[in-house]
Design a protein around this motif. Structure first.
Motif, PDB file in Angstrom:
ATOM      1  N   ALA A 109     -39.858  56.740 -19.227  1.00 22.83           N
ATOM      2  CA  ALA A 109     -39.182  58.079 -18.746  1.00 22.83           C
ATOM      3  C   ALA A 109     -39.398  57.953 -17.024  1.00 22.83           C
ATOM      4  CB  ALA A 109     -39.672  59.214 -19.246  1.00 22.83           C
ATOM      5  N   GLN A 151     -39.292  58.055 -23.523  1.00 25.34           N
ATOM      6  CA  GLN A 151     -38.226  58.708 -23.926  1.00 25.34           C
ATOM      7  C   GLN A 151     -37.505  57.699 -25.067  1.00 25.34           C
ATOM      8  OE1 GLN A 151     -35.012  59.314 -21.128  1.00 25.34           O
ATOM      9  NE2 GLN A 151     -35.664  57.427 -19.786  1.00 25.34           N
ATOM     10  N   VAL A 159     -37.560  63.109 -24.939  1.00 34.55           N
ATOM     11  CA  VAL A 159     -38.696  62.930 -23.753  1.00 34.55           C
ATOM     12  C   VAL A 159     -40.038  63.298 -23.945  1.00 34.55           C
ATOM     13  CG1 VAL A 159     -38.917  62.570 -21.214  1.00 34.55           C
ATOM     14  CG2 VAL A 159     -36.738  62.956 -22.163  1.00 34.55           C
TER      15      VAL A 159
END
Length: 390
Positions: free
Chosen positions: A149, A159, A175
């Motif tokens: 992420a 994520q 996420v």
């Protein structure tokens, strides 16, 4: 017998070959995504974003429009509180609009190019392309990627992205933090590439006035009925105190520095009535504080025309939270860095002493600190959303 054996072998080989046709591995999909990005001209999507960072989940209806090269319109609606804000980027800058309250929060920034947004297609695809350690699986009608992420905060580390196999349109994003707990979730129920927008679809003034009339006319994007707000137009004074060199009039509002407003006396009466209706909002305190931080005091601000309040906190980190309700229609800020707060976009400025500023439901918030990490600023900001004034 041998002939039958050979025939069976050929049939099985063909069957295996046919079964393998149409299946793509991660490399092939990544190459396709790179091509999609290179030809990306526009898109429109609708979905639901849920933030799990506070004590209670915060849910928002999200509608996102994009037009090449850098025009964005993101509508975020808090269904629970019936609050709608629009994050708009056009050639004039970045705006956070609250049409129902006739409020404009404006700043100069290269947002969203300098950071990721979970509801933007470019963010998702770039995170896939840039992560050489990406994990890939095919799941029914979807391709699923698990990648690093990149959302300007250390608390979000991984994520998971679901893409439609046929169109590569996003379907879902999760996420997670370092404990694999899902903090942000985005589910798209509609996403279309190649949407055609009217020339003024990303115009600030059009979005302010059309949202008050409950719809954006003459657009090819099919959306749900937009919320109804005030239908009257207010010729409010524009605050140029932080832009002293500005001499250009704001669209249909004021001329010069804002000391004189265009419009009739009726417009002035409308402003007075609006301000009287809004009035004080109390003291809105965050439901989240970093460990080891406690409230210090609330220095009084007597006779504040903007009903300003100040709350100071001390402990592991020291910071000040300022809240006010600006009377002016437009609040401008100097150049800063756009920061995604989930429910809106704020501005992060300063180096040794940082300040995070944002507008929500007509209230302007500002966190100032020399040692509070950005991730903690975001958590505090998110915890203020559903808090009532005391």
């Amino acid at each position: 017998m041998r002939r039958i054996t050979w025939v069976l072998a050929i049939v099985m080989s063909v069957a295996i070959l046919v079964a393998g046709c149409g299946k793509k591995d991660a490399t092939a999909v990544v190459q396709d995504l790179d091509k999609v990005m290179s030809k990306l001209e526009s898109y429109a999507g609708i979905g639901t974003m849920t933030l799990h960072s506070g004590q209670q989940p915060l849910e928002y209806r999200v509608e996102v429009w994009y037009q090449n090269p850098s025009y964005y319109r993101i509508e975020l609606k808090n269904e629970k509180k019936d609050i709608t804000q629009i994050v708009l980027r056009n050639k004039e800058g970045v705006f956070v609009l609250t049409p129902s309250l006739n409020k404009i929060f404006r700043f100069q920034s290269d947002w969203p190019e300098n950071q990721g947004q979970v509801y933007l297609y470019q963010t998702l695809v770039r995170s896939i392309l840039s992560d050489n350690a990406r994990q890939f699986t095919a799941d029914g009608e979807d391709y699923v990627f698990e990648v690093a992420a990149n959302y300007q905060t250390d608390s979000l580390v991984r994520q998971k992205i679901w893409l439609n196999k046929d169109s590569y349109a996003p379907k879902q994003v999760q996420v997670s933090d370092s404990d694999s707990k899902v903090i942000v979730e985005m589910k798209f129920n509609q996403f279309d590439f190649g949407k055609k927008f009217e020339q003024d679809s990303f115009d600030m003034q059009r979005n302010m006035t059309s949202m008050k009339n409950a719809a954006l006319p003459n657009t090819t994007v099919e959306v749900d009925k937009l919320p109804t707000g005030e239908t009257k137009e207010t010729n409010a004074q524009v605050d140029n105190s932080e832009h002293p060199d500005s001499t250009e009039p704001s669209s249909g509002t004021t001329e010069g520095t804002g000391s004189e407003t265009t419009g009739s006396d009726a417009g002035a009466n409308d402003r007075s009535n609006d301000e009287a209706e809004l009035g004080p909002f109390g003291i809105i305190e965050p439901s989240y504080l970093p460990e080891g931080v406690a409230k210090k005091d609330e220095p009084a601000i007597p006779d504040s025309k903007e009903h300003a309040v100040v709350i100071r906190y001390t402990g592991t980190y020291n910071f000040t939270l300022m809240e006010s309700r600006p009377k002016d229609m437009e609040t401008g800020l100097p150049v800063g860095e756009g920061l995604n707060l989930g429910f809106t976009v704020g501005q992060l400025s300063g180096e040794e002493q940082k300040a995070l500023t944002w507008m929500y439901d007509g209230v302007k918030y500002r966190i100032v600190s020399a040692d509070l990490p950005t991730a903690e600023m975001v958590k505090i900001a998110q915890s203020l959303v559903d808090q009532p004034g005391k």
